[in-house]
Design an enzyme around this catalytic site. Structure first.
Site, PDB file in Angstrom:
ATOM      1  N   ARG A  94       0.854  -1.194   0.000  1.00  0.00           N
ATOM      2  CA  ARG A  94       0.000   0.000   0.000  1.00  0.00           C
ATOM      3  C   ARG A  94       0.884   1.235   0.000  1.00  0.00           C
ATOM      4  O   ARG A  94       1.227   1.757   1.062  1.00  0.00           O
ATOM      5  CB  ARG A  94      -0.879   0.005   1.255  1.00  0.00           C
ATOM      6  CG  ARG A  94      -1.807  -1.175   1.319  1.00  0.00           C
ATOM      7  CD  ARG A  94      -2.733  -1.029   2.509  1.00  0.00           C
ATOM      8  NE  ARG A  94      -3.231  -2.331   2.928  1.00  0.00           N
ATOM      9  CZ  ARG A  94      -3.544  -2.645   4.173  1.00  0.00           C
ATOM     10  NH1 ARG A  94      -3.420  -1.755   5.147  1.00  0.00           N
ATOM     11  NH2 ARG A  94      -3.994  -3.850   4.465  1.00  0.00           N
ATOM     12  N   ASP A 120       2.048   5.085  -0.285  1.00  0.00           N
ATOM     13  CA  ASP A 120       1.449   6.347   0.157  1.00  0.00           C
ATOM     14  C   ASP A 120       1.252   7.318  -1.004  1.00  0.00           C
ATOM     15  O   ASP A 120       1.766   7.111  -2.103  1.00  0.00           O
ATOM     16  CB  ASP A 120       2.380   7.019   1.177  1.00  0.00           C
ATOM     17  CG  ASP A 120       2.280   6.370   2.536  1.00  0.00           C
ATOM     18  OD1 ASP A 120       1.153   6.028   2.954  1.00  0.00           O
ATOM     19  OD2 ASP A 120       3.331   6.213   3.187  1.00  0.00           O
ATOM     20  N   TYR A 177      12.329  -1.819  -2.753  1.00  0.00           N
ATOM     21  CA  TYR A 177      12.043  -0.407  -2.986  1.00  0.00           C
ATOM     22  C   TYR A 177      13.323   0.285  -3.417  1.00  0.00           C
ATOM     23  O   TYR A 177      14.425  -0.120  -3.021  1.00  0.00           O
ATOM     24  CB  TYR A 177      11.539   0.269  -1.696  1.00  0.00           C
ATOM     25  CG  TYR A 177      10.087   0.009  -1.373  1.00  0.00           C
ATOM     26  CD1 TYR A 177       9.102   0.875  -1.831  1.00  0.00           C
ATOM     27  CD2 TYR A 177       9.714  -1.082  -0.596  1.00  0.00           C
ATOM     28  CE1 TYR A 177       7.762   0.652  -1.514  1.00  0.00           C
ATOM     29  CE2 TYR A 177       8.380  -1.309  -0.281  1.00  0.00           C
ATOM     30  CZ  TYR A 177       7.409  -0.439  -0.738  1.00  0.00           C
ATOM     31  OH  TYR A 177       6.092  -0.657  -0.422  1.00  0.00           O
ATOM     32  N   ARG A 191      11.096   5.318   3.929  1.00  0.00           N
ATOM     33  CA  ARG A 191      11.268   6.776   3.978  1.00  0.00           C
ATOM     34  C   ARG A 191      11.955   7.214   5.271  1.00  0.00           C
ATOM     35  O   ARG A 191      12.751   8.166   5.282  1.00  0.00           O
ATOM     36  CB  ARG A 191       9.915   7.474   3.833  1.00  0.00           C
ATOM     37  CG  ARG A 191       9.393   7.410   2.402  1.00  0.00           C
ATOM     38  CD  ARG A 191       7.936   7.795   2.307  1.00  0.00           C
ATOM     39  NE  ARG A 191       7.683   9.119   2.857  1.00  0.00           N
ATOM     40  CZ  ARG A 191       6.463   9.640   3.026  1.00  0.00           C
ATOM     41  NH1 ARG A 191       5.405   8.931   2.694  1.00  0.00           N
ATOM     42  NH2 ARG A 191       6.313  10.843   3.519  1.00  0.00           N
TER      43      ARG A 191
END
Lengths: 246, 246
Positions: free
Chosen positions: A50, A52, A111, A198
Site C-alpha cells: 500500500r 502512500d 524499494y 522513507r
C-alpha cells in the site's frame, strides 16, 4: 473465474496512494475502474504494497479475478487502453493459481529511493526524486546503512499509523549508490513497516550531510522509539521496485 | 557590465520552445524575467540552440550581460530563486569574456533522444521520451546511423522553416544504445539543421521496426529532398545535452 497476477507501474503524483480513500483518486480505484470498463463487473484489485500518496511504482503487484474469458495478453491490452490517460500501466499480466494472493504470498519486496544531490533546483525530475542541496557523503551513508540490515525492532522507523502486528522485521539489503548527482538507495525485505523506507532514508540523509554519525543512527534504532527518528524523507523519491513470490 | 555564461536545464513540456513567441511562454522569456527580477534591467538572454516546443535541455548554454555587481555563484542562486516554480534551472554560471557568444562561439553541440520501446504505455516518462510499441532492432539502427555520420547535404532531414544558410553539415556522432527498454540516440555535430535530430531519429525508428532497410535510409539522404523523409520523431524524447566551446 480466472485469477490474474498484474505487474503495475505508476506515477504516484496525482494519487492519494495505492488504497481507495474518500479524499481523492487512488491507484487501486483507477485500476478497478479499468477492470469494470473491460468486464462490466465490480471487482476488487488486491495490491502487494500500500504505497502512500506521491509514491511511485515500477513493479507493484496485484491480483484480480476475472469472469470474462480473456487471455492474459488481451486483458493487459484492454486494461492499458482503459487506464489512459491516467499514469498507471500494466507492464505484465499472467494467469495465476486460484489461491495466489499478491500480498500474503509475497516473499520479498524491493524499494528504490532516488535523491538528486545538487544545489540546483529540480526541473523534470521534480516529484520523482528528493532534492537534497547539501553535499552527501555516500560512503558514510552506505556504511551506516549496514547497521540497519538484519533482524531488528524498527519501531523508530515506523509510522504511528502502521498496522503491522509486530515492529520486528528483517532487512535484507540497504545499499546506497551514487551515479553523478543521483543517489539511489536500494532496500529489500520480506516486508516493511509503514514509512520504514522513507524513515531509514531520512536518517541516512542526516548521516550523509554530517548531522548524524553512524552511532547516532545506531542509537536511534536501539531506542525503538518513534520520537528518536531524525527525519522522514518525502514520498517523491520512493519507487516500489518489485515483489517476489515463492 | 559583466558577461556570464549560463548552463541551463529545463523541462520543455510547458513551453512553446526556447525562443520568445507570442503564442505562449518560452524558456528565453522565463529566463529574461528572472534576470529582470534580479537586476531590474531589461536584458536579452542569448541561447546556443533554439529548441522547439516540448524539447528539453540538460545543458543548454546562454550568455547574458549583467550591470549589477554580482558574483557568478550569487547570480546563479538569485536566478534559480526567481525561476521557481518554472521547470527551468541554472546548473552552472561563470564569468565569460566580454565577447563570448553562446551561439556563434559554439564548436560542438550534443543532443540525446530517448525512446522507450515497449508495448506498455508510459507513466511518469510521458512527455520525456518517445513511446514506440513495436520492437526495435537497435543493432540495425546503429549500423544504419553510421550512413549519416560525416559531411552531407541534410536537406531531407531539414524543416521547411530552417534558417540555416546551407544544408551541408558534418555529423560527428550518431550512436544508438539500448539499456533495457530504453533506447538512447546520441548525436554530436558542430551545428544541426532545424529538426535534423528528430528527422534522423524518425528514420532510424523506421529502420529499427523493419519498415526501412539501411539502403532506404541511404537513398533518403542522397535524395536531398524533404519529401524523402520517412518520419519526424516527436519532441518528447529530445534533450539538448551539452554545448562545447573553444
Amino acid at each position: 473465474m480466472q485469477r490474474f497476477k498484474l505487474t503495475i507501474e505508476y506515477d504516484g503524483r496525482p494519487f492519494v496512494g495505492w488504497q481507495r480513500q474518500d479524499n481523492g483518486p487512488s491507484v487501486q480505484q483507477t485500476l478497478e475502474e479499468a477492470v469494470f470498463a473491460v468486464t462490466q463487473a465490480k471487482t476488487l484489485v488486491y495490491g502487494c504494497g500500500r504505497t502512500d500518496a506521491g509514491v511511485h511504482a515500477e513493479g507493484q503487484v496485484a491480483h484480480v479475478d476475472i469472469a470474462k474469458p480473456l487471455a492474459a495478453f488481451r486483458l493487459q491490452e484492454a486494461l492499458n487502453a482503459h487506464l489512459r490517460p491516467a499514469p498507471v500501466a500494466v507492464v505484465a499480466c499472467e494467469v495465476a493459481a486460484p489461491d495466489f494472493h499478491a500480498r500474503f504470498d509475497c516473499t520479498g519486496r524491493r524499494y528504490r529511493y532516488d535523491i538528486i544531490n545538487r544545489r540546483t533546483p529540480l526541473t523534470w525530475q521534480s516529484g520523482l526524486a528528493w532534492h537534497v542541496a547539501r553535499p552527501l557523503d555516500v560512503e558514510a551513508m552506505h556504511t551506516a546503512a549496514q547497521i540497519l540490515v538484519g533482524r531488528h525492532d524498527f519501531t523508530t522507523f515506523r509510522s504511528v499509523h502502521c498496522q503491522s502486528a509486530s515492529p520486528l522485521k528483517t532487512l535484507d539489503q540497504l545499499d546506497v549508490v551514487r551515479t553523478g548527482d543521483r543517489i539511489a538507495i536500494h532496500a529489500a525485505a520480506r516486508s516493511f513497516l509503514h514509512h520504514q523506507v522513507r524513515s531509514m532514508v531520512g536518517c541516512l540523509k542526516l548521516v550523509g550531510d554530517g548531522s548524524w554519525s553512524a552511532n547516532d543512527l545506531r542509537r536511534a534504532l536501539e531506542a525503538a522509539d518513534r520520537t528518536a527518528l531524525g527525519l522522514n524523507a518525502p514520498p517523491d523519491g520512493l519507487f516500489f521496485a518489485s515483489a517476489h513470490y515463492g
